[in-house]
Design a protein around this motif. Structure first.
Motif, PDB file in Angstrom:
ATOM      1  N   PRO A 376       0.823  -1.207   0.000  1.00 37.23           N
ATOM      2  CA  PRO A 376       0.000   0.000   0.000  1.00 37.23           C
ATOM      3  C   PRO A 376       0.858   1.258   0.000  1.00 37.23           C
ATOM      4  N   ARG A 377       0.538   2.135  -0.921  1.00 35.43           N
ATOM      5  CA  ARG A 377       1.315   3.371  -1.043  1.00 35.43           C
ATOM      6  C   ARG A 377       0.393   4.567  -1.155  1.00 35.43           C
ATOM      7  N   ILE A 378       0.819   5.684  -0.560  1.00 32.19           N
ATOM      8  CA  ILE A 378       0.131   6.949  -0.800  1.00 32.19           C
ATOM      9  C   ILE A 378       1.116   7.756  -1.622  1.00 32.19           C
ATOM     10  N   GLY A 379       0.868   7.861  -2.913  1.00 29.67           N
ATOM     11  CA  GLY A 379       1.874   8.439  -3.812  1.00 29.67           C
ATOM     12  C   GLY A 379       3.078   7.518  -3.805  1.00 29.67           C
ATOM     13  N   THR A 380       4.236   8.090  -3.443  1.00 31.24           N
ATOM     14  CA  THR A 380       5.437   7.237  -3.398  1.00 31.24           C
ATOM     15  C   THR A 380       5.723   6.774  -1.970  1.00 31.24           C
ATOM     16  N   PHE A 381       4.843   7.168  -1.033  1.00 32.60           N
ATOM     17  CA  PHE A 381       5.065   6.805   0.374  1.00 32.60           C
ATOM     18  C   PHE A 381       4.614   5.361   0.607  1.00 32.60           C
ATOM     19  N   ASP A 382       5.580   4.489   0.844  1.00 29.01           N
ATOM     20  CA  ASP A 382       5.257   3.072   1.026  1.00 29.01           C
ATOM     21  C   ASP A 382       5.008   2.792   2.508  1.00 29.01           C
ATOM     22  N   LEU A 383       3.743   2.514   2.825  1.00 31.19           N
ATOM     23  CA  LEU A 383       3.361   2.396   4.245  1.00 31.19           C
ATOM     24  C   LEU A 383       4.032   1.200   4.933  1.00 31.19           C
ATOM     25  N   LYS A 384       4.080   0.068   4.262  1.00 33.16           N
ATOM     26  CA  LYS A 384       4.642  -1.131   4.906  1.00 33.16           C
ATOM     27  C   LYS A 384       6.150  -0.985   5.104  1.00 33.16           C
ATOM     28  N   TYR A 385       6.810  -0.571   4.071  1.00 29.40           N
ATOM     29  CA  TYR A 385       8.261  -0.412   4.124  1.00 29.40           C
ATOM     30  C   TYR A 385       8.650   0.602   5.203  1.00 29.40           C
ATOM     31  N   PHE A 386       7.872   1.679   5.271  1.00 28.40           N
ATOM     32  CA  PHE A 386       8.146   2.713   6.272  1.00 28.40           C
ATOM     33  C   PHE A 386       7.982   2.143   7.686  1.00 28.40           C
ATOM     34  N   CYS A 387       6.858   1.470   7.913  1.00 30.56           N
ATOM     35  CA  CYS A 387       6.569   0.982   9.275  1.00 30.56           C
ATOM     36  C   CYS A 387       7.541  -0.113   9.703  1.00 30.56           C
ATOM     37  N   GLU A 388       8.009  -0.899   8.754  1.00 32.95           N
ATOM     38  CA  GLU A 388       8.873  -2.042   9.100  1.00 32.95           C
ATOM     39  C   GLU A 388      10.169  -1.593   9.782  1.00 32.95           C
ATOM     40  N   LEU A 389      10.740  -0.476   9.349  1.00 37.59           N
ATOM     41  CA  LEU A 389      12.055  -0.108   9.889  1.00 37.59           C
ATOM     42  C   LEU A 389      12.085   1.176  10.722  1.00 37.59           C
ATOM     43  N   ARG A 390      11.087   2.034  10.601  1.00 34.35           N
ATOM     44  CA  ARG A 390      11.276   3.359  11.218  1.00 34.35           C
ATOM     45  C   ARG A 390      10.635   3.523  12.598  1.00 34.35           C
ATOM     46  N   PRO A 391       9.331   3.784  12.690  1.00 36.65           N
ATOM     47  CA  PRO A 391       8.806   4.180  14.018  1.00 36.65           C
ATOM     48  C   PRO A 391       9.045   3.116  15.083  1.00 36.65           C
ATOM     49  N   GLU A 438      19.593  -1.735   4.874  1.00 38.06           N
ATOM     50  CA  GLU A 438      18.164  -1.536   4.609  1.00 38.06           C
ATOM     51  C   GLU A 438      17.686  -2.233   3.330  1.00 38.06           C
ATOM     52  N   GLU A 439      18.536  -2.253   2.324  1.00 38.67           N
ATOM     53  CA  GLU A 439      18.122  -2.805   1.025  1.00 38.67           C
ATOM     54  C   GLU A 439      17.720  -4.276   1.150  1.00 38.67           C
ATOM     55  N   ALA A 440      18.354  -4.973   2.129  1.00 36.04           N
ATOM     56  CA  ALA A 440      18.078  -6.405   2.293  1.00 36.04           C
ATOM     57  C   ALA A 440      16.624  -6.649   2.688  1.00 36.04           C
ATOM     58  N   LEU A 441      15.997  -5.652   3.266  1.00 32.96           N
ATOM     59  CA  LEU A 441      14.603  -5.800   3.676  1.00 32.96           C
ATOM     60  C   LEU A 441      13.703  -6.088   2.466  1.00 32.96           C
ATOM     61  N   LEU A 442      14.125  -5.574   1.306  1.00 34.29           N
ATOM     62  CA  LEU A 442      13.290  -5.690   0.107  1.00 34.29           C
ATOM     63  C   LEU A 442      13.104  -7.126  -0.365  1.00 34.29           C
ATOM     64  N   THR A 443      13.952  -8.043   0.126  1.00 35.28           N
ATOM     65  CA  THR A 443      13.792  -9.439  -0.294  1.00 35.28           C
ATOM     66  C   THR A 443      13.234 -10.304   0.838  1.00 35.28           C
ATOM     67  N   THR A 444      12.792  -9.695   1.917  1.00 35.43           N
ATOM     68  CA  THR A 444      12.239 -10.518   3.011  1.00 35.43           C
ATOM     69  C   THR A 444      10.796 -10.921   2.676  1.00 35.43           C
ATOM     70  N   MET A 445      10.375 -11.953   3.379  1.00 34.90           N
ATOM     71  CA  MET A 445       9.021 -12.473   3.200  1.00 34.90           C
ATOM     72  C   MET A 445       7.987 -11.368   3.464  1.00 34.90           C
ATOM     73  N   ASP A 446       8.293 -10.512   4.427  1.00 36.45           N
ATOM     74  CA  ASP A 446       7.355  -9.450   4.791  1.00 36.45           C
ATOM     75  C   ASP A 446       7.060  -8.546   3.600  1.00 36.45           C
ATOM     76  N   ILE A 447       8.100  -8.227   2.845  1.00 41.85           N
ATOM     77  CA  ILE A 447       7.909  -7.283   1.738  1.00 41.85           C
ATOM     78  C   ILE A 447       7.376  -7.988   0.495  1.00 41.85           C
ATOM     79  N   ILE A 448       7.881  -9.177   0.209  1.00 47.77           N
ATOM     80  CA  ILE A 448       7.489  -9.777  -1.076  1.00 47.77           C
ATOM     81  C   ILE A 448       6.290 -10.712  -1.004  1.00 47.77           C
ATOM     82  N   HIS A 449       5.941 -11.159   0.183  1.00 44.26           N
ATOM     83  CA  HIS A 449       4.841 -12.134   0.259  1.00 44.26           C
ATOM     84  C   HIS A 449       3.657 -11.628   1.083  1.00 44.26           C
ATOM     85  N   ASP A 450       3.923 -11.255   2.337  1.00 43.78           N
ATOM     86  CA  ASP A 450       2.820 -10.866   3.221  1.00 43.78           C
ATOM     87  C   ASP A 450       2.293  -9.488   2.848  1.00 43.78           C
TER      88      ASP A 450
END
Ligand SMILES: NC(=O)C1=CN([C@@H]2O[C@H](COP(=O)(O)OP(=O)(O)OC[C@H]3O[C@@H](n4cnc5c(N)ncnc54)[C@H](OP(=O)(O)O)[C@@H]3O)[C@@H](O)[C@H]2O)C=CC1
Ligand SMILES: CC(C)=CCC[C@@H](C)[C@H]1CC=C2C3=C(CC[C@@]21C)[C@@]1(C)CC[C@H](O)C(C)(C)[C@@H]1CC3
Length: 615
Positions: A376-391, A438-450
């Protein structure tokens, strides 16, 4: 008249829905009400077929003979095969979903059609699909050119065939072949557009986490469990044998000011995420071939956050407020996560099919949990990717710091305890490592499957900051003196875990990024027909999930500074073992589907999953 023609376990030919292509399938079951057979294709795809769409193997004509030919169309088939299978080429898709496999299947069939149209002497059935599914020819050193294997592969592919309506046609001229080619291409494209999700529904038996009742329990159980743990930990004697303290009423825990502080924290992280600093990279290809862009600025966000926290401390901001309102913060984060999950589910109802997660099922409760929309994205803001590593992740480090300050204040210490310093530094290293890589997150199950639903929203925003900081929280009210020799042993353990964790993750990421990386030339691989190979030596030849092993060793090292008076600080190790064992099983299931026989071969070569000689 018998109610069914084919028996369970029988190997037959099943028609690919909507086409005239027949593949070898195994009968799994038969539903007497709908009169449908559940069949399994060799790539693991399961579908329901009508009896008319199933033929016994014997009803197909088989031809015998050699495998070489100089026919033009045959050569053409060979060329196209070696082009698409070349292991040196970067993989078309880092994640091959079931539908990607269908695409390959259909392409496969099309190529077989080319072969079939030439008057060749062909080998009997049987090769095509098993080869397609990735049967490894053998393992090789990573620096050995793969040409020979590929050639062998192409020949055996060519020399097999799948029966189709085209088998009745006479030989055509090359021009005619091209026409058929282009018709087939159009047909395939149409098929795929329509079937991407139709052919891969997740049926009730395939739902993970115990299906609908399971996810229902998790969704209500986890928040309750979180508050119980925090309450038990605050008690003087945090023994699990004691009667658990009653959960306070929600209104007692709710504080609008706390919620305001939480929102402020979240917005600061949003702001840092939006800063146009850091490089932009592409994620793994999506089901429709698109690749989303991600900005890698997590590490900068961490530096900026540290500067803000440092400045606030300097300004005398009272961080003890977070400790004294810890439960209120946990509730604020939980409420935020529920609202976010509802928003995510609602917006997913309008999302195009191609944007849905392969894990979604069509069941509202299950999809609310696992996440319906993949990115899910709002424009280019990727909600899942953001939440996974930041707050949550950066928040965890801040909470640890809060605990360190609280320990000094409550225990009246001039400097923090050695135990607290160990816990803080170990976990700081873990978070910094995650942000640095951080780039390694892009190949995790969380990003590519769930998808992004309650599971990851709660995991990222509540579970990580409030449970992963549990050891530090425990030490505030339950001090433990650690001797230097003990501390040294714990540090060695942590470093061993880290070396395995980082070594394994980096080795796999480097291999996925560039399979012919000279630094990986010494590693052995197993070929799979998906275009991606599997490492079978180095860390990935030790156990099948060396990164999980390293992660678990580190988890133990985080708990040991808390001593042995209570089991509570070991909760993280216990939970994490369960999480990773379950995650390993999920990954294994997906890999088996993806790589078929090659994965089985890998499992034979590397028999242990996480713990050598144990599991
Ligand atoms: N702290 C925490 O709470 C958690 C931490 N983690 C950590 O996150 C990291 C990522 O974990 P996760 O996303 O679960 O999975 P992994 O990083 O282990 O990735 C699994 C994928 O790796 C590929 N793969 C598997 N075996 C091989 C092989 N032999 N050679 C090459 N590629 C292989 C497959 O994908 P493909 O072939 O498609 O590339 C497979 O699907 C881990 O280090 C884990 O410990 C995970 C969960 C929670
Ligand atoms: C049921 C339940 C409690 C599910 C929540 C699981 C989540 C807490 C974890 C799922 C995968 C995660 C990852 C990390 C943190 C925990 C969650 C969100 C991770 C960001 C930790 C740091 C690592 O280096 C990592 C980036 C590899 C990792 C990615 C997976």
């Amino acid at each position: 008249m018998p109610s069914r023609k084919f028996a369970d376990g029988e190997v037959v030919r099943g028609r690919w829905p909507g086409s005239s292509l027949y593949y070898e399938v195994e009968i799994l079951s038969h539903d007497s009400t709908s009169q449908l057979y559940t069949v399994k294709y060799k790539d693991g795809t399961e579908l329901e077929l009508k009896e008319n769409d199933i033929k016994p193997l014997t009803s197909f004509r088989q031809r015998k003979g050699g495998s070489t030919s100089s026919s033009p169309s045959r050569r053409r088939g060979s060329r196209s095969r070696s082009r698409s299978r070349s292991p040196g080429r970067p993989p078309k898709s880092a994640r091959r979903s079931a539908s990607a496999s269908h695409q390959a299947n259909i392409k496969e069939a099309r190529r077989e059609v080319e072969v079939k149209l030439t008057p060749l002497i062909l080998k009997p059935f049987g090769n095509s699909i098993s080869r397609y599914n990735g049967e490894p020819e053998h393992t090789e050193r990573n620096d050995v050119p793969h040409k020979n294997t590929q050639e062998k592969f192409s020949l055996s592919q060519e020399s097999s065939y799948i029966s189709t309506q085209y088998s009745l046609r006479p030989r055509r001229e090359e021009v005619k072949l091209k026409e058929i080619d282009s018709k087939e291409e159009k047909f395939i494209a149409k098929e795929l557009a329509v079937r991407t999700f139709e052919v891969t529904p997740i049926r009730a038996k395939d739902l993970e986490f115990g299906g609908v009742p399971g996810v229902f329990l998790i969704m209500f159980g986890l928040p309750v469990f979180l508050f119980l743990l925090l309450l038990i930990c605050k008690q003087k004697d945090p023994s699990l044998l004691n009667f658990p303290p009653p959960l306070p009423a929600l209104y007692e825990l709710w504080e609008t000011r706390v919620f305001g502080v939480y929102l402020l924290w979240f917005l600061i992280q949003v702001l840092f995420y939006l800063l146009p600093i850091g490089k932009v990279v592409e994620g793994t290809p999506l089901i429709d071939g698109r690749r989303l862009k991600y900005r890698l600025n997590g590490f900068y966000a961490f530096i900026l956050t540290s500067a803000v926290i440092g400045a606030s401390l300097f300004q005398g901001v009272e961080f003890h407020y977070v400790y004294s309102h810890f439960l209120q913060f946990a509730l604020g984060a939980t409420v935020f996560c529920v609202v976010l999950s509802v928003y995510l589910y609602m917006r997913s109802l309008k999302a195009p099919r191609n944007d849905l997660s392969p894990a979604s099922s069509g069941n509202a409760v299950y999809d609310f949990f696992i996440g319906r929309e993949l990115n899910p994205r709002i424009g280019t803001f990727d909600l899942k990717y953001f939440c996974e590593l930041r707050p949550g992740l950066i928040g965890w480090v801040v909470i640890n710091l809060v605990m360190l300050l609280a320990e000094m204040k409550i225990q009246d210490r001039a400097i923090p305890s050695l135990a607290m310093i160990l816990v803080n530094s170990f976990q700081l290293l873990y978070v910094v490592d995650a942000l640095w890589n951080e780039e390694a997150l892009l190949t995790t199950m969380d990003i590519i499957h769930d998808g992004f639903g309650f599971m990851l929203a709660f995991g990222d925003l509540v579970w990580v900051p409030f449970i992963y900081s549990f050891q530090a929280f425990y030490l505030v009210s339950h001090p433990n003196e650690v001797s230097w020799p003990m501390a040294s042993l714990i540090i060695v353990l942590k470093l061993c875990g880290y070396v395995i964790f980082r070594g394994a993750n980096s080795q796999k990421n480097a291999f996925r990024k560039n399979p012919s990386d000279p630094k990986l030339a010494h590693l052995k691989t197993i070929h799979t027909s998906t275009g991606k190979n599997l490492l079978v030596s180095g860390w990935w030849g030790f156990v099948r999930h060396p990164n999980y092993l390293g992660d678990l060793i580190m988890a133990l090292a985080w708990s040991l500074p808390c001593g042995f008076n209570h089991i509570l600080p070991y909760f993280y190790v216990i939970y994490f073992t369960m999480l990773l064992v379950h995650r390993e099983a999920r990954d294994e299931y997906h890999c088996k589907k993806k790589y078929g026989v090659a994965w089985e071969k890998y499992c034979q070569r590397v028999p242990y999953r996480i713990f050598p000689y144990i599991y």
